[in-house]
Design a protein around this motif. Structure first.
Motif, PDB file in Angstrom:
ATOM      1  N   VAL A 169       0.834  -1.187   0.000  1.00 19.95           N
ATOM      2  CA  VAL A 169       0.000   0.000   0.000  1.00 19.95           C
ATOM      3  C   VAL A 169       0.874   1.244   0.000  1.00 19.95           C
ATOM      4  N   LYS A 170       0.427   2.301  -0.682  1.00 20.32           N
ATOM      5  CA  LYS A 170       1.199   3.535  -0.741  1.00 20.32           C
ATOM      6  C   LYS A 170       1.431   4.093   0.661  1.00 20.32           C
ATOM      7  N   SER A 171       2.616   4.647   0.848  1.00 22.41           N
ATOM      8  CA  SER A 171       2.937   5.200   2.148  1.00 22.41           C
ATOM      9  C   SER A 171       2.057   6.415   2.430  1.00 22.41           C
ATOM     10  N   SER A 172       1.830   6.670   3.683  1.00 25.34           N
ATOM     11  CA  SER A 172       0.972   7.771   4.103  1.00 25.34           C
ATOM     12  C   SER A 172       1.738   8.682   5.035  1.00 25.34           C
ATOM     13  N   SER A 173       1.344   9.957   5.056  1.00 28.41           N
ATOM     14  CA  SER A 173       1.992  10.914   5.943  1.00 28.41           C
ATOM     15  C   SER A 173       1.458  10.802   7.370  1.00 28.41           C
ATOM     16  N   THR A 174       0.394  10.018   7.559  1.00 28.00           N
ATOM     17  CA  THR A 174      -0.177   9.881   8.896  1.00 28.00           C
ATOM     18  C   THR A 174       0.567   8.828   9.698  1.00 28.00           C
ATOM     19  N   ARG A 175       0.489   8.953  11.018  1.00 30.37           N
ATOM     20  CA  ARG A 175       1.088   7.993  11.945  1.00 30.37           C
ATOM     21  C   ARG A 175      -0.020   7.362  12.760  1.00 30.37           C
ATOM     22  N   LYS A 176       0.149   6.099  13.101  1.00 29.15           N
ATOM     23  CA  LYS A 176      -0.853   5.406  13.900  1.00 29.15           C
ATOM     24  C   LYS A 176      -0.299   5.155  15.289  1.00 29.15           C
ATOM     25  N   TYR A 177      -1.087   5.504  16.311  1.00 27.77           N
ATOM     26  CA  TYR A 177      -0.711   5.294  17.702  1.00 27.77           C
ATOM     27  C   TYR A 177      -1.701   4.336  18.346  1.00 27.77           C
ATOM     28  N   ILE A 178      -1.182   3.393  19.148  1.00 27.26           N
ATOM     29  CA  ILE A 178      -2.009   2.360  19.754  1.00 27.26           C
ATOM     30  C   ILE A 178      -1.756   2.291  21.255  1.00 27.26           C
ATOM     31  N   CYS A 179      -2.833   2.133  22.022  1.00 26.51           N
ATOM     32  CA  CYS A 179      -2.704   1.915  23.464  1.00 26.51           C
ATOM     33  C   CYS A 179      -2.207   0.499  23.714  1.00 26.51           C
ATOM     34  N   PRO A 180      -1.120   0.296  24.460  1.00 25.29           N
ATOM     35  CA  PRO A 180      -0.574  -1.041  24.687  1.00 25.29           C
ATOM     36  C   PRO A 180      -1.472  -1.929  25.544  1.00 25.29           C
ATOM     37  N   CYS A 181      -2.468  -1.338  26.183  1.00 23.17           N
ATOM     38  CA  CYS A 181      -3.348  -2.130  27.053  1.00 23.17           C
ATOM     39  C   CYS A 181      -4.649  -2.525  26.367  1.00 23.17           C
ATOM     40  N   ARG A 187      -4.934   8.212  14.706  1.00 25.61           N
ATOM     41  CA  ARG A 187      -3.973   8.622  13.684  1.00 25.61           C
ATOM     42  C   ARG A 187      -3.671  10.109  13.826  1.00 25.61           C
ATOM     43  N   ALA A 188      -2.439  10.471  13.504  1.00 25.26           N
ATOM     44  CA  ALA A 188      -2.022  11.870  13.576  1.00 25.26           C
ATOM     45  C   ALA A 188      -1.113  12.164  12.392  1.00 25.26           C
ATOM     46  N   THR A 189      -1.071  13.411  11.989  1.00 28.03           N
ATOM     47  CA  THR A 189      -0.254  13.806  10.837  1.00 28.03           C
ATOM     48  C   THR A 189       1.150  14.220  11.242  1.00 28.03           C
ATOM     49  N   LYS A 190       1.437  14.202  12.564  1.00 26.84           N
ATOM     50  CA  LYS A 190       2.779  14.504  13.049  1.00 26.84           C
ATOM     51  C   LYS A 190       3.009  13.747  14.352  1.00 26.84           C
ATOM     52  N   ALA A 191       4.229  13.751  14.839  1.00 19.44           N
ATOM     53  CA  ALA A 191       4.545  13.075  16.099  1.00 19.44           C
ATOM     54  C   ALA A 191       3.836  13.781  17.250  1.00 19.44           C
ATOM     55  N   VAL A 192       3.148  12.995  18.089  1.00 17.45           N
ATOM     56  CA  VAL A 192       2.404  13.564  19.215  1.00 17.45           C
ATOM     57  C   VAL A 192       2.605  12.711  20.464  1.00 17.45           C
ATOM     58  N   ASN A 193       2.369  13.306  21.618  1.00 19.28           N
ATOM     59  CA  ASN A 193       2.291  12.582  22.882  1.00 19.28           C
ATOM     60  C   ASN A 193       0.822  12.542  23.264  1.00 19.28           C
ATOM     61  N   ILE A 194       0.250  11.341  23.295  1.00 19.65           N
ATOM     62  CA  ILE A 194      -1.177  11.205  23.551  1.00 19.65           C
ATOM     63  C   ILE A 194      -1.410  10.044  24.505  1.00 19.65           C
ATOM     64  N   MET A 195      -2.354  10.203  25.408  1.00 18.80           N
ATOM     65  CA  MET A 195      -2.573   9.205  26.459  1.00 18.80           C
ATOM     66  C   MET A 195      -3.980   8.637  26.387  1.00 18.80           C
ATOM     67  N   CYS A 196      -4.113   7.346  26.706  1.00 20.50           N
ATOM     68  CA  CYS A 196      -5.407   6.697  26.863  1.00 20.50           C
ATOM     69  C   CYS A 196      -5.865   6.954  28.302  1.00 20.50           C
ATOM     70  N   VAL A 197      -6.937   7.703  28.450  1.00 19.88           N
ATOM     71  CA  VAL A 197      -7.415   8.060  29.785  1.00 19.88           C
ATOM     72  C   VAL A 197      -7.895   6.831  30.550  1.00 19.88           C
ATOM     73  N   ASP A 198      -8.556   5.894  29.841  1.00 23.40           N
ATOM     74  CA  ASP A 198      -9.085   4.697  30.497  1.00 23.40           C
ATOM     75  C   ASP A 198      -7.983   3.846  31.114  1.00 23.40           C
ATOM     76  N   GLU A 205       3.578   4.567  19.056  1.00 21.03           N
ATOM     77  CA  GLU A 205       3.500   4.631  17.593  1.00 21.03           C
ATOM     78  C   GLU A 205       3.717   3.251  17.001  1.00 21.03           C
ATOM     79  N   GLU A 206       2.858   2.856  16.076  1.00 27.58           N
ATOM     80  CA  GLU A 206       2.953   1.514  15.484  1.00 27.58           C
ATOM     81  C   GLU A 206       4.093   1.474  14.487  1.00 27.58           C
TER      82      GLU A 206
END
Length: 206
Positions: A169-181, A187-198, A205-206
Protein backbone atom coordinates in the motif's frame (compact mmCIF):
# COMPACT_ATOMS: atom_id res chain seq x y z
CA UNK A 1 0.15 -25.82 -8.89
CA UNK A 2 -3.38 -26.98 -9.67
CA UNK A 3 -6.43 -25.82 -7.71
CA UNK A 4 -4.71 -23.31 -5.46
CA UNK A 5 -7.86 -22.63 -3.44
CA UNK A 6 -8.07 -26.30 -2.46
CA UNK A 7 -4.40 -26.28 -1.48
CA UNK A 8 -4.95 -23.16 0.60
CA UNK A 9 -7.86 -24.77 2.47
CA UNK A 10 -5.73 -27.87 3.06
CA UNK A 11 -2.99 -25.62 4.47
CA UNK A 12 -5.37 -24.10 7.02
CA UNK A 13 -6.65 -27.57 7.96
CA UNK A 14 -3.08 -28.75 8.47
CA UNK A 15 -2.41 -25.81 10.79
CA UNK A 16 -5.56 -26.73 12.71
CA UNK A 17 -4.20 -30.24 13.25
CA UNK A 18 -0.88 -28.77 14.41
CA UNK A 19 -2.70 -26.47 16.83
CA UNK A 20 -4.75 -29.34 18.28
CA UNK A 21 -1.61 -31.45 18.70
CA UNK A 22 0.37 -28.68 20.43
CA UNK A 23 -2.62 -27.85 22.61
CA UNK A 24 -2.85 -31.46 23.78
CA UNK A 25 0.87 -32.06 24.26
CA UNK A 26 1.99 -28.69 25.66
CA UNK A 27 -1.10 -27.00 27.12
CA UNK A 28 -2.99 -30.05 28.46
CA UNK A 29 -5.84 -29.28 26.05
CA UNK A 30 -6.63 -26.15 28.05
CA UNK A 31 -6.89 -23.70 25.15
CA UNK A 32 -9.99 -23.14 23.05
CA UNK A 33 -9.25 -23.15 19.33
CA UNK A 34 -9.48 -19.65 17.84
CA UNK A 35 -9.97 -18.74 14.18
CA UNK A 36 -6.74 -19.92 12.56
CA UNK A 37 -5.81 -17.83 9.55
CA UNK A 38 -3.11 -17.52 6.91
CA UNK A 39 -2.64 -13.86 6.01
CA UNK A 40 0.04 -11.80 4.34
CA UNK A 41 2.32 -9.47 6.27
CA UNK A 42 2.88 -6.56 3.87
CA UNK A 43 6.09 -5.58 5.68
CA UNK A 44 7.59 -9.12 5.58
CA UNK A 45 8.57 -8.71 9.24
CA UNK A 46 6.49 -11.13 11.31
CA UNK A 47 5.90 -14.88 11.28
CA UNK A 48 2.53 -14.74 13.00
CA UNK A 49 0.28 -12.94 15.46
CA UNK A 50 -2.41 -13.36 18.11
CA UNK A 51 -5.32 -10.93 18.26
CA UNK A 52 -6.00 -9.78 21.83
CA UNK A 53 -9.46 -8.65 20.73
CA UNK A 54 -12.16 -10.96 19.33
CA UNK A 55 -12.00 -9.83 15.73
CA UNK A 56 -14.09 -12.54 13.98
CA UNK A 57 -17.91 -12.47 14.21
CA UNK A 58 -20.94 -14.15 12.66
CA UNK A 59 -23.25 -11.21 13.43
CA UNK A 60 -23.41 -7.96 15.38
CA UNK A 61 -24.83 -9.88 18.34
CA UNK A 62 -22.03 -12.46 18.31
CA UNK A 63 -19.37 -11.99 21.02
CA UNK A 64 -16.75 -13.01 18.48
CA UNK A 65 -13.56 -15.06 18.44
CA UNK A 66 -9.85 -14.38 18.58
CA UNK A 67 -7.51 -14.87 15.63
CA UNK A 68 -4.25 -16.81 15.50
CA UNK A 69 -2.45 -16.07 12.25
CA UNK A 70 0.50 -17.77 10.63
CA UNK A 71 1.93 -15.34 8.09
CA UNK A 72 1.56 -16.58 4.51
CA UNK A 73 5.20 -15.84 3.61
CA UNK A 74 6.51 -17.67 6.70
CA UNK A 75 5.04 -20.99 5.60
CA UNK A 76 8.09 -21.35 3.35
CA UNK A 77 10.05 -22.72 6.33
CA UNK A 78 10.71 -26.13 7.92
CA UNK A 79 7.75 -27.48 9.87
CA UNK A 80 9.59 -27.15 13.18
CA UNK A 81 9.93 -23.41 12.64
CA UNK A 82 6.26 -23.16 11.72
CA UNK A 83 5.45 -25.08 14.91
CA UNK A 84 7.61 -22.69 16.94
CA UNK A 85 5.57 -19.77 15.62
CA UNK A 86 2.34 -21.60 16.38
CA UNK A 87 3.38 -22.33 19.98
CA UNK A 88 4.69 -18.78 20.43
CA UNK A 89 1.27 -17.37 19.51
CA UNK A 90 -0.46 -19.99 21.67
CA UNK A 91 1.55 -18.65 24.61
CA UNK A 92 0.04 -15.23 23.92
CA UNK A 93 -3.35 -16.92 23.86
CA UNK A 94 -2.58 -18.54 27.22
CA UNK A 95 -1.77 -15.12 28.63
CA UNK A 96 -5.06 -13.73 27.31
CA UNK A 97 -7.07 -16.58 28.82
CA UNK A 98 -5.52 -15.92 32.24
CA UNK A 99 -5.70 -12.11 31.96
CA UNK A 100 -1.92 -11.78 32.00
CA UNK A 101 -0.16 -8.73 30.53
CA UNK A 102 2.69 -10.42 28.66
CA UNK A 103 3.52 -7.56 26.25
CA UNK A 104 3.65 -3.78 26.06
CA UNK A 105 4.37 -1.10 23.43
CA UNK A 106 1.37 -2.08 21.28
CA UNK A 107 2.21 -5.76 21.72
CA UNK A 108 5.74 -5.46 20.34
CA UNK A 109 7.72 -5.78 23.59
CA UNK A 110 7.62 -9.24 25.22
CA UNK A 111 8.17 -9.02 28.96
CA UNK A 112 9.50 -11.54 31.50
CA UNK A 113 6.01 -12.92 32.06
CA UNK A 114 5.92 -13.99 28.42
CA UNK A 115 9.34 -15.59 28.91
CA UNK A 116 8.00 -17.58 31.86
CA UNK A 117 4.92 -18.73 29.95
CA UNK A 118 6.92 -19.73 26.88
CA UNK A 119 9.53 -21.66 28.87
CA UNK A 120 6.69 -23.52 30.60
CA UNK A 121 5.23 -24.59 27.27
CA UNK A 122 8.04 -26.08 25.23
CA UNK A 123 10.09 -23.09 24.08
CA UNK A 124 13.47 -21.56 24.81
CA UNK A 125 13.54 -17.76 24.96
CA UNK A 126 16.16 -15.10 24.24
CA UNK A 127 15.97 -11.36 24.84
CA UNK A 128 16.16 -9.03 21.83
CA UNK A 129 17.25 -5.44 22.39
CA UNK A 130 14.14 -3.63 21.14
CA UNK A 131 11.38 -6.23 21.47
CA UNK A 132 12.24 -8.00 24.72
CA UNK A 133 11.93 -11.73 25.37
CA UNK A 134 10.60 -12.38 21.90
CA UNK A 135 13.00 -14.76 20.16
CA UNK A 136 11.78 -18.31 20.75
CA UNK A 137 12.84 -21.75 19.58
CA UNK A 138 11.67 -25.29 20.29
CA UNK A 139 13.30 -27.16 23.14
CA UNK A 140 14.82 -30.50 22.13
CA UNK A 141 11.88 -32.30 23.73
CA UNK A 142 9.34 -30.21 21.84
CA UNK A 143 11.28 -30.74 18.60
CA UNK A 144 10.90 -34.50 19.16
CA UNK A 145 7.16 -34.06 19.62
CA UNK A 146 6.91 -32.22 16.29
CA UNK A 147 8.93 -34.99 14.63
CA UNK A 148 6.33 -37.48 15.87
CA UNK A 149 3.54 -35.25 14.55
CA UNK A 150 5.10 -35.13 11.09
CA UNK A 151 5.34 -38.93 11.01
CA UNK A 152 1.55 -39.09 11.24
CA UNK A 153 0.86 -35.90 9.28
CA UNK A 154 3.56 -35.09 6.69
CA UNK A 155 3.85 -31.37 6.09
CA UNK A 156 1.61 -30.27 3.21
CA UNK A 157 1.28 -26.50 3.00
CA UNK A 158 1.58 -23.79 0.38
CA UNK A 159 3.14 -20.40 0.95
CA UNK A 160 3.08 -16.88 -0.46
CA UNK A 161 6.07 -15.10 -1.93
CA UNK A 162 7.27 -12.01 -0.02
CA UNK A 163 5.65 -8.69 -0.84
CA UNK A 164 7.81 -7.00 -3.46
CA UNK A 165 8.37 -3.28 -3.96
CA UNK A 166 5.38 -1.76 -5.70
CA UNK A 167 2.89 -4.30 -4.31
CA UNK A 168 2.44 -2.75 -0.89
CA UNK A 169 0.00 0.00 0.00
CA UNK A 170 1.20 3.53 -0.74
CA UNK A 171 2.94 5.20 2.15
CA UNK A 172 0.97 7.77 4.10
CA UNK A 173 1.99 10.91 5.94
CA UNK A 174 -0.18 9.88 8.90
CA UNK A 175 1.09 7.99 11.95
CA UNK A 176 -0.85 5.41 13.90
CA UNK A 177 -0.71 5.29 17.70
CA UNK A 178 -2.01 2.36 19.75
CA UNK A 179 -2.70 1.91 23.46
CA UNK A 180 -0.57 -1.04 24.69
CA UNK A 181 -3.35 -2.13 27.05
CA UNK A 182 -6.74 -1.84 25.37
CA UNK A 183 -5.71 -1.46 21.72
CA UNK A 184 -7.30 1.99 21.25
CA UNK A 185 -5.86 3.50 18.06
CA UNK A 186 -5.68 7.02 16.68
CA UNK A 187 -3.97 8.62 13.68
CA UNK A 188 -2.02 11.87 13.58
CA UNK A 189 -0.25 13.81 10.84
CA UNK A 190 2.78 14.50 13.05
CA UNK A 191 4.55 13.08 16.10
CA UNK A 192 2.40 13.56 19.21
CA UNK A 193 2.29 12.58 22.88
CA UNK A 194 -1.18 11.21 23.55
CA UNK A 195 -2.57 9.20 26.46
CA UNK A 196 -5.41 6.70 26.86
CA UNK A 197 -7.41 8.06 29.78
CA UNK A 198 -9.09 4.70 30.50
CA UNK A 199 -5.77 2.83 30.87
CA UNK A 200 -3.55 5.73 31.99
CA UNK A 201 -1.00 4.68 29.37
CA UNK A 202 0.76 6.64 26.64
CA UNK A 203 -0.12 5.46 23.15
CA UNK A 204 2.77 3.89 21.24
CA UNK A 205 3.50 4.63 17.59
CA UNK A 206 2.95 1.51 15.48
Amino acid sequence: MENGTKKYIETVKYLEKLYDYCNEKLFNGELSKPVITVQCDERNKTNGWWSVKKVWKESDEDKGEHELNITAQSLNRPIKQIAETMIHEMCHQYASVHNMQDTSRAGNYHNKLFKKIAESHGLTVECMQTIGWSHTELTSKTAELITEFVKDFPCNVIYRLPVMKGQSVKSSSTRKYICPCCGLSVRATKAVNIMCVDCNEYLQEE
